[in-house]
Design a protein around this motif. Sequence first.
Motif, PDB file in Angstrom:
ATOM      1  N   VAL A 184       1.114  13.118  -5.572  1.00 31.07           N
ATOM      2  CA  VAL A 184       1.268  12.870  -6.992  1.00 31.07           C
ATOM      3  C   VAL A 184       2.012  11.385  -7.172  1.00 31.07           C
ATOM      4  O   VAL A 184       1.554  10.595  -8.053  1.00 31.07           O
ATOM      5  N   VAL A 185       2.915  10.921  -6.364  1.00 26.66           N
ATOM      6  CA  VAL A 185       3.688   9.738  -6.578  1.00 26.66           C
ATOM      7  C   VAL A 185       2.629   8.533  -6.134  1.00 26.66           C
ATOM      8  O   VAL A 185       2.304   7.811  -7.075  1.00 26.66           O
ATOM      9  N   ASN A 186       1.746   8.659  -5.016  1.00 27.30           N
ATOM     10  CA  ASN A 186       0.637   7.593  -4.705  1.00 27.30           C
ATOM     11  C   ASN A 186      -0.208   7.535  -5.812  1.00 27.30           C
ATOM     12  O   ASN A 186      -0.771   6.516  -6.282  1.00 27.30           O
ATOM     13  N   SER A 187      -0.559   8.537  -6.469  1.00 26.32           N
ATOM     14  CA  SER A 187      -1.790   8.656  -7.746  1.00 26.32           C
ATOM     15  C   SER A 187      -1.225   7.930  -8.603  1.00 26.32           C
ATOM     16  O   SER A 187      -1.825   6.992  -9.234  1.00 26.32           O
ATOM     17  N   PHE A 188       0.116   8.227  -9.220  1.00 26.22           N
ATOM     18  CA  PHE A 188       0.651   7.530 -10.306  1.00 26.22           C
ATOM     19  C   PHE A 188       0.686   5.949 -10.033  1.00 26.22           C
ATOM     20  O   PHE A 188       0.450   5.256 -10.861  1.00 26.22           O
ATOM     21  N   VAL A 189       1.265   5.548  -8.823  1.00 17.93           N
ATOM     22  CA  VAL A 189       1.301   4.325  -8.104  1.00 17.93           C
ATOM     23  C   VAL A 189       0.067   3.532  -8.354  1.00 17.93           C
ATOM     24  O   VAL A 189       0.108   2.337  -8.805  1.00 17.93           O
ATOM     25  N   TYR A 190      -0.859   4.226  -7.976  1.00 20.56           N
ATOM     26  CA  TYR A 190      -2.268   3.531  -8.142  1.00 20.56           C
ATOM     27  C   TYR A 190      -2.886   3.359  -9.493  1.00 20.56           C
ATOM     28  O   TYR A 190      -3.368   2.223  -9.854  1.00 20.56           O
ATOM     29  N   LEU A 191      -2.478   4.284 -10.181  1.00 25.38           N
ATOM     30  CA  LEU A 191      -3.115   4.033 -11.632  1.00 25.38           C
ATOM     31  C   LEU A 191      -2.324   3.089 -12.467  1.00 25.38           C
ATOM     32  O   LEU A 191      -2.785   2.352 -13.032  1.00 25.38           O
ATOM     33  N   VAL A 192      -0.794   2.826 -12.297  1.00 23.91           N
ATOM     34  CA  VAL A 192      -0.158   1.947 -12.703  1.00 23.91           C
ATOM     35  C   VAL A 192      -0.506   0.546 -12.122  1.00 23.91           C
ATOM     36  O   VAL A 192      -0.450  -0.235 -12.841  1.00 23.91           O
ATOM     37  N   SER A 193      -0.931   0.528 -11.098  1.00 27.13           N
ATOM     38  CA  SER A 193      -1.329  -0.730 -10.413  1.00 27.13           C
ATOM     39  C   SER A 193      -2.554  -1.036 -11.243  1.00 27.13           C
ATOM     40  O   SER A 193      -2.770  -2.591 -11.178  1.00 27.13           O
ATOM     41  N   LEU A 194      -3.608  -0.429 -11.573  1.00 23.64           N
ATOM     42  CA  LEU A 194      -4.703  -0.636 -12.146  1.00 23.64           C
ATOM     43  C   LEU A 194      -4.530  -1.434 -13.462  1.00 23.64           C
ATOM     44  O   LEU A 194      -5.258  -2.164 -13.960  1.00 23.64           O
TER      45      LEU A 194
ATOM     46  N   GLY B 156       0.809  -1.203  -0.182  1.00 25.78           N
ATOM     47  CA  GLY B 156      -0.076  -0.089  -0.003  1.00 25.78           C
ATOM     48  C   GLY B 156       0.859   1.286   0.094  1.00 25.78           C
ATOM     49  O   GLY B 156       2.085   1.232  -0.159  1.00 25.78           O
ATOM     50  N   PRO B 157       0.167   2.454  -0.063  1.00 23.23           N
ATOM     51  CA  PRO B 157       0.936   3.858  -0.021  1.00 23.23           C
ATOM     52  C   PRO B 157       1.806   4.120   1.347  1.00 23.23           C
ATOM     53  O   PRO B 157       1.235   3.608   2.311  1.00 23.23           O
ATOM     54  N   ASP B 158       2.856   4.826   1.128  1.00 23.40           N
ATOM     55  CA  ASP B 158       3.170   5.733   2.146  1.00 23.40           C
ATOM     56  C   ASP B 158       2.834   7.036   2.082  1.00 23.40           C
ATOM     57  O   ASP B 158       2.411   7.423   1.117  1.00 23.40           O
ATOM     58  N   SER B 159       2.688   7.666   3.156  1.00 21.84           N
ATOM     59  CA  SER B 159       2.536   9.108   3.246  1.00 21.84           C
ATOM     60  C   SER B 159       3.285   9.898   4.324  1.00 21.84           C
ATOM     61  O   SER B 159       3.879   9.284   5.294  1.00 21.84           O
ATOM     62  N   PRO B 160       3.475  11.316   4.273  1.00 20.73           N
ATOM     63  CA  PRO B 160       4.354  12.133   5.068  1.00 20.73           C
ATOM     64  C   PRO B 160       3.656  11.864   6.709  1.00 20.73           C
ATOM     65  O   PRO B 160       2.571  12.189   6.832  1.00 20.73           O
TER      66      PRO B 160
ATOM     67  N   GLY C   1      -1.814  -3.126 -13.717  1.00 21.45           N
ATOM     68  CA  GLY C   1      -1.195  -4.686 -13.560  1.00 21.45           C
ATOM     69  C   GLY C   1       0.273  -4.610 -13.297  1.00 21.45           C
ATOM     70  O   GLY C   1       0.810  -5.789 -12.993  1.00 21.45           O
ATOM     71  N   PHE C   2       0.905  -3.465 -13.047  1.00 24.06           N
ATOM     72  CA  PHE C   2       2.384  -3.308 -12.412  1.00 24.06           C
ATOM     73  C   PHE C   2       2.223  -2.609 -11.112  1.00 24.06           C
ATOM     74  O   PHE C   2       1.728  -1.542 -10.817  1.00 24.06           O
ATOM     75  N   VAL C   3       2.658  -3.650  -9.995  1.00 19.99           N
ATOM     76  CA  VAL C   3       2.860  -3.087  -8.648  1.00 19.99           C
ATOM     77  C   VAL C   3       4.236  -3.083  -8.267  1.00 19.99           C
ATOM     78  O   VAL C   3       4.800  -4.164  -8.533  1.00 19.99           O
ATOM     79  N   TRP C   4       4.689  -1.906  -7.783  1.00 16.19           N
ATOM     80  CA  TRP C   4       5.984  -1.608  -7.081  1.00 16.19           C
ATOM     81  C   TRP C   4       5.897  -1.858  -5.650  1.00 16.19           C
ATOM     82  O   TRP C   4       5.480  -0.931  -5.070  1.00 16.19           O
ATOM     83  N   THR C   5       6.272  -2.776  -5.276  1.00 12.91           N
ATOM     84  CA  THR C   5       6.110  -3.128  -3.755  1.00 12.91           C
ATOM     85  C   THR C   5       7.323  -2.222  -3.062  1.00 12.91           C
ATOM     86  O   THR C   5       8.332  -1.651  -3.468  1.00 12.91           O
ATOM     87  N   ARG C   6       6.839  -1.825  -1.763  1.00 17.40           N
ATOM     88  CA  ARG C   6       7.699  -0.812  -0.828  1.00 17.40           C
ATOM     89  C   ARG C   6       8.084  -1.408   0.472  1.00 17.40           C
ATOM     90  O   ARG C   6       7.314  -2.031   1.099  1.00 17.40           O
ATOM     91  N   GLY C   7       9.199  -0.861   0.772  1.00 12.89           N
ATOM     92  CA  GLY C   7       9.872  -1.472   2.059  1.00 12.89           C
ATOM     93  C   GLY C   7       9.287  -1.324   3.298  1.00 12.89           C
ATOM     94  O   GLY C   7       9.049  -2.080   4.182  1.00 12.89           O
ATOM     95  N   ALA C   8       8.209  -0.091   3.313  1.00  6.15           N
ATOM     96  CA  ALA C   8       7.720   0.381   4.584  1.00  6.15           C
ATOM     97  C   ALA C   8       6.391  -0.403   4.596  1.00  6.15           C
ATOM     98  O   ALA C   8       5.687  -0.206   5.507  1.00  6.15           O
TER      99      ALA C   8
END
Length: 229
Positions: free
Chosen positions: A122-132, A105-109, A134-141
């Motif tokens: 902006v970053v999270n909106s882009f990641v969400y759209l890309v995930s739709l 899921g997303p990170d936020s400040p 089929g491309f999901v970039w996993t996050r360490g946090a």
Amino acid sequence: IPTYNEEKGIEATLKSLSEQTFPRSEYEIIVVDGNSTDRTREVAARLADKVVLQKGKGVGGARNDGVAVARGRLVVHTDGDAVVTPGWLEAIRSLFSGDIVCVCGPDSPREAEGRYRAFYGVVNSFVYLVSLMGFVWTRGANTSVRRDAFVAVGGYSDLPILDDGELGLRLKKVGRVVYSPKVGVKVSMRRFKKHGISSIFSLWLKNDLMMLVARRRPRAERGYHKEAY
């Protein structure tokens, strides 16, 4: 949770993880410390179930060390500067079904400054759209993985940066990797405050392109994961 000199902030992280709606008897908190020179291990021992010294290489190796001593069917990864909502673990578990092997899921400040909120928005909106698509970039946090799938793909690599995202690329070979805004975490902006948004974003983008397009090993300055703040 990998740590290095997190004495000042690790208590807030562990308190947020200890105060979940999920029954405390059904999950364990594991801290893997990279030989801190402050009181990180002492502070962590008050709230964590296990505090172990890191043996693996890099932050990816620290996460692997944690999985090695974990008992759960699902392994949930976050960072030593992150805080989560009380329903975080419950929401994560609810998303695992069928052939899903990984949920992120997303990170936020954590900080209130508008520039950081705007950047992450902006970053999270882009990641969400890309995930739709089929491309999901996993996050360490904020990445949770079925233990059997994690072991099957060899766990995290020892890359100096982007080891978190690279794991997701391999997990896709054994099952579905999904992204959900329902499981967000808040992280410190200390790295951005120290180096600037443009510098960190450029580092991330350059290494994303190196790994995804040029198929080259990403690079980071020595100490990227062990900075002093």
